[in-house]
Design a protein around this motif. Structure first.
Motif, short mmCIF file in Angstrom:
data_model
loop_
_atom_site.label_atom_id
_atom_site.label_comp_id
_atom_site.label_asym_id
_atom_site.label_seq_id
_atom_site.Cartn_x
_atom_site.Cartn_y
_atom_site.Cartn_z
N ILE A 19 0.87 -1.17 0.00
CA ILE A 19 0.00 0.00 0.00
C ILE A 19 0.91 1.21 0.00
CG2 ILE A 19 -1.77 1.29 1.25
CD1 ILE A 19 -2.60 -1.43 2.51
N GLY A 20 0.87 1.97 -1.09
CA GLY A 20 1.80 3.09 -1.21
C GLY A 20 3.21 2.57 -1.07
N PRO A 21 4.04 3.23 -0.27
CA PRO A 21 5.42 2.76 -0.10
C PRO A 21 5.57 1.63 0.92
CG PRO A 21 5.11 4.80 1.09
CD PRO A 21 3.82 4.54 0.35
N LEU A 22 4.46 1.26 1.58
CA LEU A 22 4.52 0.24 2.63
C LEU A 22 4.38 -1.16 2.05
CD1 LEU A 22 4.52 -0.57 5.67
CD2 LEU A 22 2.03 -0.36 5.57
N ARG A 23 5.26 -2.05 2.52
CA ARG A 23 5.16 -3.48 2.18
C ARG A 23 5.02 -4.25 3.49
NH1 ARG A 23 6.97 -6.67 -2.30
NH2 ARG A 23 7.42 -8.81 -1.67
N ILE A 24 3.94 -5.02 3.59
CA ILE A 24 3.68 -5.87 4.76
C ILE A 24 3.88 -7.31 4.31
CG2 ILE A 24 1.99 -6.57 6.49
CD1 ILE A 24 0.46 -3.92 5.77
N THR A 25 4.77 -8.02 5.00
CA THR A 25 5.08 -9.40 4.63
C THR A 25 4.84 -10.31 5.83
OG1 THR A 25 6.81 -8.59 3.15
CG2 THR A 25 6.86 -10.93 3.71
N GLU A 26 3.96 -11.28 5.64
CA GLU A 26 3.75 -12.28 6.68
C GLU A 26 4.96 -13.21 6.70
OE1 GLU A 26 0.46 -15.68 7.93
OE2 GLU A 26 0.48 -14.92 5.89
N ARG A 27 5.54 -13.43 7.87
CA ARG A 27 6.75 -14.26 7.99
C ARG A 27 6.39 -15.63 8.54
NH1 ARG A 27 11.72 -11.70 8.12
NH2 ARG A 27 12.41 -13.86 7.96
#
Length: 186
Positions: free
Chosen positions: A20-28
């Motif tokens: 989302i926009g510059p944000l990257r959310i990664t499930e680990r």
């Protein structure tokens, strides 16, 4: 014969990645996690065994990276210890063997969901989610805080990188909160 299939905390076969926009959310899903607590009066013994085993025991409110073990402080004489899941699936057993009776070790891998957040600056997101002064917190800062009524651990890996541990049973709620705040921040 039953055919079992491992699922992520979000109920999928593969870890979630949301941008989302510059944000990257990664499930680990590639991390093993265990809690380590010094037994009463055995902190010196634990420190010695941990040093030999290569298990960092950082000071209060700190995270310490290492190989294969990383750790962050959770309470006096207590830490969460991380390692690659591929080589440390049985992390609690490995730590019990390495640390002996100086520590109480419990498996935590399936109790928590881990999300890595990455962006040039995470302050706009985190200032809306929790009471941590992220902008002034040093690299390696670790704390327990609340996000959307959920108790989470926040580990500042860098100005643009954070690892969050939240209750696995609330993985969807935590991801939803992260997504909602990201949309409003950018």
């Amino acid at each position: 014969m039953a055919s079992l299939m491992a699922l992520t905390a979000l109920g999928a076969r593969e870890p979630a990645v949301v941008e989302i926009g510059p944000l990257r959310i990664t499930e680990r899903t590639d991390l093993a996690l265990a809690s380590v607590a010094a037994r009463r009066g055995r902190m010196a013994d634990l420190a010695t065994a941990a040093k030999v085993a290569g298990v960092p025991l950082p000071e209060a409110a700190r995270h310490q990276a290492g190989a294969p073990y990383s750790a962050f402080w959770t309470a006096p004489e207590m830490w969460f210890v991380e390692a690659p899941f591929g080589s440390h699936e049985l992390i609690a057993d490995l730590l019990k063997t390495a640390l002996g009776d100086a520590a109480s070790v419990t498996e935590q891998t399936d109790a928590w969901v881990a999300f890595d957040l990455a962006a040039p600056d995470l302050t706009p997101v985190l200032e809306r989610l929790c009471n941590v002064d992220f902008a002034s917190a040093p690299k390696g800062y670790a704390t327990r805080t609340v996000m959307e009524h959920l108790g989470v651990y926040l580990v500042k890996l860098d100005q643009g990188a954070v690892r969050l541990y939240g209750p696995r049973s609330s993985a969807e709620s935590l991801l939803h909160a992260l997504e909602g705040v990201a949309v409003s921040a950018w």
